[in-house]
Design an enzyme around this catalytic site. Sequence first.
Site, PDB file in Angstrom:
ATOM      1  N   GLY A 194       3.024  -1.017   4.261  1.00  0.00           N
ATOM      2  CA  GLY A 194       3.155   0.452   3.868  1.00  0.00           C
ATOM      3  C   GLY A 194       4.339   0.791   3.647  1.00  0.00           C
ATOM      4  N   GLY A 195       5.230   1.324   4.482  1.00  0.00           N
ATOM      5  CA  GLY A 195       6.597   1.829   4.468  1.00  0.00           C
ATOM      6  C   GLY A 195       7.511   0.936   4.034  1.00  0.00           C
ATOM      7  N   GLU A 228      -6.487   4.689   8.108  1.00  0.00           N
ATOM      8  CA  GLU A 228      -6.224   6.134   7.940  1.00  0.00           C
ATOM      9  C   GLU A 228      -7.542   6.683   7.257  1.00  0.00           C
ATOM     10  OE1 GLU A 228      -2.508   5.438   5.590  1.00  0.00           O
ATOM     11  OE2 GLU A 228      -1.696   5.209   7.434  1.00  0.00           O
ATOM     12  N   GLY A 276       2.966   2.332  10.908  1.00  0.00           N
ATOM     13  CA  GLY A 276       3.956   3.309  10.482  1.00  0.00           C
ATOM     14  C   GLY A 276       4.752   3.787  11.883  1.00  0.00           C
ATOM     15  N   HIS A 282      -9.278   1.112   5.106  1.00  0.00           N
ATOM     16  CA  HIS A 282      -8.119   1.368   5.947  1.00  0.00           C
ATOM     17  C   HIS A 282      -8.180   2.374   6.956  1.00  0.00           C
ATOM     18  CE1 HIS A 282      -4.026   2.489   6.537  1.00  0.00           C
ATOM     19  NE2 HIS A 282      -3.431   1.350   6.027  1.00  0.00           N
ATOM     20  N   GLU A 327      -5.158  -4.922  10.941  1.00  0.00           N
ATOM     21  CA  GLU A 327      -4.127  -3.943  10.961  1.00  0.00           C
ATOM     22  C   GLU A 327      -4.379  -3.105  12.180  1.00  0.00           C
ATOM     23  OE1 GLU A 327      -2.298  -2.817   7.127  1.00  0.00           O
ATOM     24  OE2 GLU A 327      -3.962  -1.706   7.286  1.00  0.00           O
ATOM     25  N   ASN A 354       0.914  -1.157   0.210  1.00  0.00           N
ATOM     26  CA  ASN A 354       0.079   0.068  -0.076  1.00  0.00           C
ATOM     27  C   ASN A 354       0.875   1.230   0.170  1.00  0.00           C
ATOM     28  OD1 ASN A 354      -1.760   2.154   0.659  1.00  0.00           O
ATOM     29  ND2 ASN A 354      -2.200   1.349   2.715  1.00  0.00           N
ATOM     30  N   TRP A 355       1.015   1.761  -1.243  1.00  0.00           N
ATOM     31  CA  TRP A 355       2.064   2.943  -1.370  1.00  0.00           C
ATOM     32  C   TRP A 355       1.421   4.279  -0.690  1.00  0.00           C
ATOM     33  CZ3 TRP A 355       3.634   2.487  -7.188  1.00  0.00           C
ATOM     34  CH2 TRP A 355       4.085   1.141  -7.408  1.00  0.00           C
ATOM     35  N   LYS A 356       0.365   4.366  -0.228  1.00  0.00           N
ATOM     36  CA  LYS A 356      -0.361   5.372   0.320  1.00  0.00           C
ATOM     37  C   LYS A 356       0.090   6.694  -0.409  1.00  0.00           C
ATOM     38  CE  LYS A 356      -0.029   3.253   4.798  1.00  0.00           C
ATOM     39  NZ  LYS A 356       0.078   3.310   6.154  1.00  0.00           N
ATOM     40  N   SER A 409       3.877  -1.846  10.199  1.00  0.00           N
ATOM     41  CA  SER A 409       5.375  -2.023  10.520  1.00  0.00           C
ATOM     42  C   SER A 409       5.855  -3.554  10.034  1.00  0.00           C
ATOM     43  CB  SER A 409       5.602  -1.721  11.868  1.00  0.00           C
ATOM     44  OG  SER A 409       5.296  -0.422  12.092  1.00  0.00           O
TER      45      SER A 409
HETATM   46  P1  PGA Z   1       3.316   0.279   7.567  1.00  0.00           P
HETATM   47  O1  PGA Z   1       1.627   0.513   7.068  1.00  0.00           O
HETATM   48  O2  PGA Z   1       3.765  -0.805   6.704  1.00  0.00           O
HETATM   49  O3  PGA Z   1       4.062   1.451   7.050  1.00  0.00           O
HETATM   50  O4  PGA Z   1       3.088   0.309   9.238  1.00  0.00           O
HETATM   51  C1  PGA Z   1       0.776  -0.671   6.791  1.00  0.00           C
HETATM   52  C2  PGA Z   1      -0.426  -0.226   6.348  1.00  0.00           C
HETATM   53  O5  PGA Z   1      -1.084   0.886   6.718  1.00  0.00           O
HETATM   54  O6  PGA Z   1      -1.225  -0.854   5.530  1.00  0.00           O
END
Ligand code: PGA
Length: 252
Positions: free
Chosen positions: A234-235, A97, A173, A95, A167, A9-11, A213
């Site tokens: 994500g990251g 967010e 993050g 998600h 999640e 997930n590149w956000k 993470s």
């Molecule tokens: P993260 O994000 O790997 O940067 O913690 C995961 C996500 O939000 O899908």
Amino acid sequence: MRKPFIAGNWKMNKDLKGALELTNGLKRNLTDVEDVEIGLFPPALFLPDVVDACTGTRFAVGAQNMHWEEKGAFTGEISAPMILSVGATHVIIGHSERRQHFGETDETVNKKMHSALKAGVLPIMCVGESLEQREAQKTLDIVSTQIRDGLESITSGQMARVVVAYEPIWAIGTGKTATPDQAQQVHATIRSILAEIFGDDVAQGVRIQYGGSVKPDNVKSLMTQPDIDGALVGGASLDVDSFTALVNFKEA
Ligand code: PGA
């Protein structure tokens, strides 16, 4: 046997050039991978380019969000049929967010799930508790409500096409991962709720990703848990080498 599904997930990261560099780097490293499903979720703007760049691979490409309506006066939104029309196949729904910053609720998540499945887009539905909720021992209650309400009126046939992502918000993050045991406990609970609603056969087939993470150095210990079938990342999905290492988790 559930095929592991590792999704990036590149956000809101990368510009067009960066998105293509990342895609092409992954293509060089991962085109031959067959035993793990790979998913790329770039910003919606770059979906057509990333889909094009993925020609000749087995990579799935999807959007990070969508509206539940098919079309209309919803400035700034995209719909499930639009996602399909550029050759993308998947969508992330609910998600944390989106829930935190854009007012999404289990009710809107449910509308989006119905809309995606009706159109034929494959959804990854995200659930997870906050730190406060975990500390108050409410994790399983919260996740149970999110699963039941998010999947309200979804049929067993439809459920076979759904991926769930657990999640924990406090792990996203932050560099704090749930321990493999903590994650497994929630994943097993999710699967038992799915069995209750959709029957054991369907529940055994649903892939449940862990997210929060996930990094090359913790992926293997998570993936060896019996009910963890993949990762939503994500990251660590923004870099060719680290995402490659995640997909190759068996070698870690
Ligand atoms: P993260 O994000 O790997 O940067 O913690 C995961 C996500 O939000 O899908």
